[in-house]
Design an enzyme around this catalytic site. Structure first.
Site, PDB file in Angstrom:
ATOM      1  N   ASN A   1       0.665  -1.262   0.408  1.00 24.21           N
ATOM      2  CA  ASN A   1      -0.124  -0.335   0.495  1.00 24.21           C
ATOM      3  C   ASN A   1       0.683   1.139  -0.129  1.00 24.21           C
ATOM      4  O   ASN A   1       1.512   1.635   1.128  1.00 24.21           O
ATOM      5  CB  ASN A   1      -1.246   0.066   1.165  1.00 24.21           C
ATOM      6  CG  ASN A   1      -1.985   1.347   1.792  1.00 24.21           C
ATOM      7  OD1 ASN A   1      -1.972   2.338   0.394  1.00 24.21           O
ATOM      8  ND2 ASN A   1      -2.490   1.280   2.002  1.00 24.21           N
TER       9      ASN A   1
ATOM     10  N   ARG B   1      -2.063  -1.909  -3.481  1.00 30.39           N
ATOM     11  CA  ARG B   1      -3.214  -1.008  -3.364  1.00 30.39           C
ATOM     12  C   ARG B   1      -3.263   0.118  -4.882  1.00 30.39           C
ATOM     13  O   ARG B   1      -2.028   0.303  -5.107  1.00 30.39           O
ATOM     14  CB  ARG B   1      -3.176  -0.224  -2.708  1.00 30.39           C
ATOM     15  CG  ARG B   1      -4.632   0.733  -1.861  1.00 30.39           C
ATOM     16  CD  ARG B   1      -4.117   1.275  -1.200  1.00 30.39           C
ATOM     17  NE  ARG B   1      -5.599   2.570  -0.909  1.00 30.39           N
ATOM     18  CZ  ARG B   1      -5.291   3.938  -0.190  1.00 30.39           C
ATOM     19  NH1 ARG B   1      -4.448   3.880   0.396  1.00 30.39           N
ATOM     20  NH2 ARG B   1      -6.584   4.400  -0.203  1.00 30.39           N
TER      21      ARG B   1
ATOM     22  N   HIS C   1     -11.121   4.822  -0.961  1.00 29.29           N
ATOM     23  CA  HIS C   1     -11.091   3.750   0.196  1.00 29.29           C
ATOM     24  C   HIS C   1     -12.032   2.917  -0.519  1.00 29.29           C
ATOM     25  O   HIS C   1     -12.919   2.329   1.415  1.00 29.29           O
ATOM     26  CB  HIS C   1     -11.563   5.022   1.128  1.00 29.29           C
ATOM     27  CG  HIS C   1     -10.751   5.833   1.568  1.00 29.29           C
ATOM     28  ND1 HIS C   1     -11.126   6.814   1.861  1.00 29.29           N
ATOM     29  CD2 HIS C   1      -9.875   5.873   1.856  1.00 29.29           C
ATOM     30  CE1 HIS C   1     -10.586   7.639   2.364  1.00 29.29           C
ATOM     31  NE2 HIS C   1      -9.355   7.020   2.125  1.00 29.29           N
TER      32      HIS C   1
ATOM     33  N   HIS D   1     -15.311   5.926   6.438  1.00 29.89           N
ATOM     34  CA  HIS D   1     -13.879   5.623   7.170  1.00 29.89           C
ATOM     35  C   HIS D   1     -13.776   7.256   7.147  1.00 29.89           C
ATOM     36  O   HIS D   1     -13.567   7.898   6.369  1.00 29.89           O
ATOM     37  CB  HIS D   1     -14.238   5.145   5.396  1.00 29.89           C
ATOM     38  CG  HIS D   1     -11.942   5.269   5.575  1.00 29.89           C
ATOM     39  ND1 HIS D   1     -12.076   3.763   5.377  1.00 29.89           N
ATOM     40  CD2 HIS D   1     -11.319   5.842   5.381  1.00 29.89           C
ATOM     41  CE1 HIS D   1     -10.480   3.827   5.556  1.00 29.89           C
ATOM     42  NE2 HIS D   1      -9.974   5.085   4.957  1.00 29.89           N
ATOM     43  N   LEU D   2     -13.332   7.068   7.884  1.00 35.35           N
ATOM     44  CA  LEU D   2     -12.653   8.014   9.320  1.00 35.35           C
ATOM     45  C   LEU D   2     -10.663   8.601   9.289  1.00 35.35           C
ATOM     46  O   LEU D   2     -10.647   8.035  10.540  1.00 35.35           O
ATOM     47  CB  LEU D   2     -13.379   8.753   9.840  1.00 35.35           C
ATOM     48  CG  LEU D   2     -14.852   8.904   9.466  1.00 35.35           C
ATOM     49  CD1 LEU D   2     -15.087   9.614  10.898  1.00 35.35           C
ATOM     50  CD2 LEU D   2     -15.223  10.346   8.898  1.00 35.35           C
ATOM     51  N   GLY D   3      -9.852   8.197   8.307  1.00 34.19           N
ATOM     52  CA  GLY D   3      -8.720   8.235   8.878  1.00 34.19           C
ATOM     53  C   GLY D   3      -8.212   9.503   8.564  1.00 34.19           C
ATOM     54  O   GLY D   3      -9.057  10.854   8.645  1.00 34.19           O
ATOM     55  N   ASN D   4      -6.620   9.498   7.563  1.00 34.86           N
ATOM     56  CA  ASN D   4      -6.551  11.070   7.441  1.00 34.86           C
ATOM     57  C   ASN D   4      -7.026  11.583   6.142  1.00 34.86           C
ATOM     58  O   ASN D   4      -7.722  12.614   6.487  1.00 34.86           O
ATOM     59  CB  ASN D   4      -5.022  10.798   7.426  1.00 34.86           C
ATOM     60  CG  ASN D   4      -3.890  11.934   8.201  1.00 34.86           C
ATOM     61  OD1 ASN D   4      -4.472  12.766   7.822  1.00 34.86           O
ATOM     62  ND2 ASN D   4      -2.618  11.182   8.002  1.00 34.86           N
TER      63      ASN D   4
ATOM     64  N   ARG E   1      -7.063  18.185   4.084  1.00 38.25           N
ATOM     65  CA  ARG E   1      -8.092  18.212   2.941  1.00 38.25           C
ATOM     66  C   ARG E   1      -8.894  19.190   3.204  1.00 38.25           C
ATOM     67  O   ARG E   1     -10.136  18.923   3.970  1.00 38.25           O
ATOM     68  CB  ARG E   1      -8.628  17.226   2.032  1.00 38.25           C
ATOM     69  CG  ARG E   1      -6.705  16.138   0.733  1.00 38.25           C
ATOM     70  CD  ARG E   1      -7.722  14.826   0.457  1.00 38.25           C
ATOM     71  NE  ARG E   1      -6.457  14.035   0.853  1.00 38.25           N
ATOM     72  CZ  ARG E   1      -6.660  12.763   0.824  1.00 38.25           C
ATOM     73  NH1 ARG E   1      -7.543  12.108   0.365  1.00 38.25           N
ATOM     74  NH2 ARG E   1      -5.902  11.998   1.795  1.00 38.25           N
TER      75      ARG E   1
ATOM     76  N   ARG F   1      -6.186  13.023  18.199  1.00 36.27           N
ATOM     77  CA  ARG F   1      -5.540  13.154  19.504  1.00 36.27           C
ATOM     78  C   ARG F   1      -5.109  14.397  20.069  1.00 36.27           C
ATOM     79  O   ARG F   1      -4.828  14.807  20.623  1.00 36.27           O
ATOM     80  CB  ARG F   1      -4.809  12.320  19.540  1.00 36.27           C
ATOM     81  CG  ARG F   1      -5.308  10.584  19.406  1.00 36.27           C
ATOM     82  CD  ARG F   1      -3.859   9.395  18.807  1.00 36.27           C
ATOM     83  NE  ARG F   1      -3.388  10.261  17.977  1.00 36.27           N
ATOM     84  CZ  ARG F   1      -2.693   8.747  16.910  1.00 36.27           C
ATOM     85  NH1 ARG F   1      -2.234   7.679  18.004  1.00 36.27           N
ATOM     86  NH2 ARG F   1      -2.692   9.546  16.151  1.00 36.27           N
TER      87      ARG F   1
ATOM     88  N   GLY G   1      -8.307   5.014  11.520  1.00 33.70           N
ATOM     89  CA  GLY G   1      -8.096   6.028  12.909  1.00 33.70           C
ATOM     90  C   GLY G   1      -8.800   6.860  13.644  1.00 33.70           C
ATOM     91  O   GLY G   1      -8.767   6.185  14.730  1.00 33.70           O
TER      92      GLY G   1
ATOM     93  N   GLY H   1     -12.308   6.886  13.183  1.00 33.92           N
ATOM     94  CA  GLY H   1     -14.098   6.027  13.024  1.00 33.92           C
ATOM     95  C   GLY H   1     -13.720   5.234  14.515  1.00 33.92           C
ATOM     96  O   GLY H   1     -14.038   5.022  15.153  1.00 33.92           O
TER      97      GLY H   1
ATOM     98  N   ASN I   1     -11.124   4.458  16.565  1.00 30.46           N
ATOM     99  CA  ASN I   1     -10.254   5.074  18.156  1.00 30.46           C
ATOM    100  C   ASN I   1     -11.423   6.975  18.278  1.00 30.46           C
ATOM    101  O   ASN I   1     -10.707   6.667  20.051  1.00 30.46           O
ATOM    102  CB  ASN I   1      -8.878   5.429  17.570  1.00 30.46           C
ATOM    103  CG  ASN I   1      -8.789   4.461  17.756  1.00 30.46           C
ATOM    104  OD1 ASN I   1      -7.830   3.479  18.620  1.00 30.46           O
ATOM    105  ND2 ASN I   1      -8.227   4.734  16.307  1.00 30.46           N
TER     106      ASN I   1
ATOM    107  N   GLU J   1      -8.081  -3.119   5.115  1.00 33.04           N
ATOM    108  CA  GLU J   1      -7.758  -3.209   3.258  1.00 33.04           C
ATOM    109  C   GLU J   1      -6.321  -4.196   2.704  1.00 33.04           C
ATOM    110  O   GLU J   1      -7.107  -4.697   1.883  1.00 33.04           O
ATOM    111  CB  GLU J   1      -6.768  -1.298   3.681  1.00 33.04           C
ATOM    112  CG  GLU J   1      -8.262  -1.018   3.128  1.00 33.04           C
ATOM    113  CD  GLU J   1      -8.092   1.038   3.486  1.00 33.04           C
ATOM    114  OE1 GLU J   1      -7.129   1.151   4.592  1.00 33.04           O
ATOM    115  OE2 GLU J   1      -8.147   1.147   2.176  1.00 33.04           O
TER     116      GLU J   1
END
Ligand code: ADP
Ligand code: UVW
Ligand code: MG
Length: 381
Positions: free
Chosen positions: A10, A74, A163, A191-194, A224, A267, A313, A315, A317, A367
């Site tokens: 990836n 990926r 995603h 899907h809540l990551g970076n 973004r 965080r 990440g 979503g 945590n 993934e």
């Protein structure tokens, strides 16, 4: 073909993640990440991939291993050409290169990964698994932008979505958590990551998603902007005197949470909010407001929502994000249980109350497993 292992690569804009998965016993003999490509000792993606190959070889798990059945890559943008995983040939690589203008941060790294792996093991089957593929079922009414049709078609301007391996995996895992067949379940996946995106999945089939022509549209992300009036771009150009490239960089890399408060990590934002930091609080509020708008919109798109799944990440945590996103939605049949929401676990779990009509769940994405499975299935077909 007799090996049972798949190496998943990836390659992101500044990192390469890898995992070696054994499809026979479900084990993962190796995994790792090479980060900060271009910043320090790792000059570029080719160097990063050499490092991955060396790390694997040092564990006796190199690309020359006879147990290796295939490499799964990926690939972020598959355009309209790739709606399923593809066995990599010279022609497939050329097509992925043609899509670079639509994913300039992602596809070049993916192509480099493919080229390096093919050079090291020319005989080994390699498979491209596309972020866009799961979204190819989105109906025209949702996939088309309301612009001149001939112009849109000539330049490929439409909603592709990203995603997709995550949305596919998580929507299936959510159905499994409910003990149902995916065909019976309507799910909103967050899907809540970076990078962040939402999708509406009806009976296992994706019908809408928030990212569009590129991974810039939709939710507020780490760096973004997500949705913005496109005329803001004309304004920044004509009145602000900014170049197209400068605006591109602004919206992709200096916006979102980072642009709003200087931090892209949830965080850190949570910590600052605890200290009463107003900029961090406003960034959080804007992030949540956008998320709630999409939940409402996708509820209307689906008509009947059975489940809402939080993943990636943030979503998985951030109990605070989940709580704020789902607050006061009892009119929508959504009730989150505060105690369940605050718990942590590495496996999928419900966070809604017993009486909630909509099941709200935290479903860790995988993934790599999804890519490995699709790769293994294709080379064994
Ligand atoms: N414990 C946590 N609490 C809140 N947010 C977290 C936590 N752990 C990770 N995150 C968030 O997850 C993000 C990374 O998500 P991830 O899905 O790994 O992103 P990507 O794959 O796009 O790099 C981080 O930027 C951070 O905001
Ligand atoms: C497509 C995309 O946004 O990917 P990522 O979240 O890995 O940057
Ligand atoms: Mg990710």
């Amino acid at each position: 073909m007799n090996g049972s292992r798949v190496l998943v690569l990836n390659s992101g804009s500044s990192s390469v993640k890898y995992q070696l998965l054994d499809m026979a016993d479900g084990s993962r003999p190796a995994s790792g990440i090479v980060e900060r490509i271009g910043e320090g000792p790792v000059a570029d993606h080719a160097a990063a991939l050499k490092q991955v190959a060396d790390e694997l070889a040092a564990q006796g798990l190199g690309l020359d291993s006879p147990e290796l059945a295939a490499v799964g890559h990926r690939v972020v943008h598959g355009g309209t050409r790739f709606t399923e995983p593809a066995l990599i040939t010279d022609e497939v690589v050329e097509e992925i290169e043609k899509l670079i203008p639509l994913a300039p941060l992602h596809n070049p790294a993916n192509v480099t990964g493919i080229k390096v792996a093919r050079a090291l093991r020319p005989d080994l089957p390699q498979v491209a698994v596309f972020d866009t593929a799961f979204h190819s079922t989105i109906p025209e009414a949702a996939a088309r932008y309301a612009i001149d049709v001939a112009t849109a078609d000539r330049w490929g301007v439409r909603r592709y979505g990203f995603h997709g391996t995550s949305h596919a995996y998580v929507s299936r895992a959510t159905a499994a958590l409910l003990g149902k067949d995916p065909a019976e379940v309507n799910t909103i996946v967050l899907h809540l990551g970076n990078g962040a995106s939402a999708s509406a999945v009806r009976g296992g089939v994706c019908v809408e998603t928030s990212m569009g022509l590129t991974p810039l549209e939709g939710l507020v992300m780490g760096t973004r902007s997500g949705d913005i009036d496109p005329a803001a771009i004309f304004h920044l150009s004509r009145v602000g005197g900014m170049s197209t490239d400068a605006i591109d960089t602004l919206l992709n890399k200096a916006s979102g949470l980072a642009g709003l408060c200087g931090d892209n990590d949830m965080r850190e934002i949570g910590r600052r909010m605890g200290e009463g930091d107003q900029a961090a609080q406003l960034a959080f509020d804007i992030y949540i407001h956008r998320l709630r708008k999409y939940v409402g919109a996708y509820t209307a798109v689906l008509g009947r929502v059975d489940a809402i799944a939080f993943t990636a990440g943030v979503g998985e945590n951030s109990a605070a994000v989940r709580e704020a996103a789902m607050r006061d939605l009892t009119a929508f049949g959504i009730e989150v249980d505060g105690v369940r929401n605050a718990l942590r676990s590495a496996t999928a779990r419900l966070i809604s109350t017993e009486s909630s009509r909509v099941a709200v769940a935290v479903v860790p994405t995988d993934e790599e497993l999804e890519i490995a499975g699709q790769t293994f299935d294709l080379v064994n077909a």
